[in-house]
Design an enzyme around this catalytic site. Structure first.
Site, PDB file in Angstrom:
ATOM      1  N   HIS A  98      19.985   5.321  22.817  1.00 17.29           N
ATOM      2  CA  HIS A  98      20.779   4.319  22.087  1.00 17.29           C
ATOM      3  C   HIS A  98      22.142   4.183  22.777  1.00 17.29           C
ATOM      4  CE1 HIS A  98      23.027   2.275  18.961  1.00 17.29           C
ATOM      5  NE2 HIS A  98      21.863   1.926  18.440  1.00 17.29           N
ATOM      6  N   GLU A 147      18.704  -3.931  23.229  1.00 14.76           N
ATOM      7  CA  GLU A 147      19.860  -3.975  22.340  1.00 14.76           C
ATOM      8  C   GLU A 147      21.140  -4.215  23.145  1.00 14.76           C
ATOM      9  OE1 GLU A 147      19.044  -1.802  18.375  1.00 14.76           O
ATOM     10  OE2 GLU A 147      20.018  -0.436  19.763  1.00 14.76           O
TER      11      GLU A 147
HETATM   12  P1  PGA Z   1      23.102  -3.343  14.056  1.00 16.41           P
HETATM   13  O1  PGA Z   1      22.718  -2.072  14.929  1.00 16.41           O
HETATM   14  O2  PGA Z   1      21.844  -3.836  13.387  1.00 16.41           O
HETATM   15  O3  PGA Z   1      24.114  -2.831  13.057  1.00 16.41           O
HETATM   16  O4  PGA Z   1      23.661  -4.362  14.976  1.00 16.41           O
HETATM   17  C1  PGA Z   1      21.536  -2.053  15.675  1.00 16.41           C
HETATM   18  C2  PGA Z   1      21.411  -0.744  16.408  1.00 16.41           C
HETATM   19  O5  PGA Z   1      22.433  -0.178  16.833  1.00 16.41           O
HETATM   20  O6  PGA Z   1      20.298  -0.206  16.567  1.00 16.41           O
END
Ligand code: PGA
Length: 221
Positions: A98, A147
Site C-alpha cells: 500500500h 491506487e
Molecule cells: P480511500 O483509500 O478510499 O480513502 O481513497 C483507498 C486506499 O487507500 O486503499
C-alpha cells in the site's frame, strides 16, 4: 462470470467495540442481500482479525478477511512483526505494498518481494498495490490494485477510463488476471469503475468505515 471483489481497508481505525458495532449494522442492513457475484473482504487491523473471524464464523456471514500487511520473515525474533502463519489462522488475503506503507514505513521493492513470497508460502492471496505504470509488480502477486496516490483519501478519484486502460495494460503485459481500482471510491461512483470491462473490483478506504456507506457501496458495485 468471476466475482467482483469489494474490499474494505480499515487502515489504522476501529477498536473491538467499534468493529462489533460496524458488523451489527452491516449485517442488519444487508441481511436480505446475498451480494450475488461479489465477494466482500474486510481488512482490519491485526488486533481485530481473531475477533472478526470468530464473529463471522459463528454467525455464518458471507464476509472474507484479509490482513493489511505481513512480515517479510517467518516466525522468529522480529519484534512487532506478524508472520504468515499467524495471519493464515484468521485470513485468506493480505494487502502488500500500500502506498502508505511505502511512504511512512519505507517499504521498497526488495522488501515487498519478500512479503509476497511469505504470503504465497502460507497460501494467502496477495492484493498488491501499485501507484501507477512505473510501479514494479513482483512475481506472485495475483490480485493487483491500482491506487494512484493523488486519489487516496482526496475525494478526487482517477477516471474510470484511465483506470480501465491501465488495468488492461497490466493484464496483458504482466499476465495478472484480477485488477482492482482504489482511491476515493464512493457509493455514488463505484459502479462507474466496476462496470468497466477490465476492472474486477475496488479497494475502499474512507467509504468502508461507516457500515451504511459501505453497504450502499457494495450494493451499487
Ligand atoms: P480511500 O483509500 O478510499 O480513502 O481513497 C483507498 C486506499 O487507500 O486503499
Amino acid at each position: 462470470m468471476k466475482k467482483k471483489l469489494i474490499i474494505a481497508n480499515w487502515k489504522s481505525y476501529k477498536t473491538k467495540q467499534e468493529a462489533h458495532d460496524w458488523l451489527k449494522v452491516f449485517i442488519d442492513i444487508t441481511s436480505n442481500n446475498k451480494f450475488e457475484g461479489k465477494e466482500i473482504i474486510l481488512c482490519p487491523s491485526f488486533t481485530l482479525l481473531p475477533y472478526l473471524h470468530t464473529w463471522i464464523t459463528n454467525h455464518q456471514i458471507a464476509l472474507s478477511l484479509g490482513a493489511q500487511d505481513i512480515s517479510p520473515f517467518s516466525e522468529g525474533p522480529y519484534t512487532g512483526e506478524v508472520n504468515r502463519q499467524q495471519i493464515k489462522e484468521f485470513a485468506e488475503y493480505v494487502i502488500v505494498g500500500h502506498s502508505e506503507r511505502r511512504q511512512y514505513f519505507g517499504e521498497n521493492d526488495a522488501f515487498l518481494t519478500k512479503k509476497i513470497a511469505m504470503a504465497k508460502e502460507a497460501g494467502l492471496a496477495v492484493i498488491f498495490c501499485v501507484q501507477g505504470r512505473e510501479t514494479g509488480i513482483p512475481n506472485g502477486a495475483e490480485i493487483v490494485a491500482y491506487e494512484p496516490v493523488f486519489a487516496i483519501g482526496s475525494g478526487n478519484p482517477d477516471t474510470p477510463e484511465n483506470a480501465n486502460d491501465l488495468a488492461k495494460e497490466i493484464k496483458t503485459e504482466k499476465n495478472i488476471k484480477t485488477i482492482l481500482y482504489g482511491g476515493s471510491v464512493t457509493p455514488e461512483n463505484v459502479n462507474q469503475f466496476t462496470s468497466k470491462e477490465q476492472i474486477d473490483g475496488v479497494l475502499v478506504g474512507s467509504a468502508s468505515l461507516d457500515p451504511h456507506t459501505f453497504a450502499a457501496l457494495a450494493q451499487n458495485a
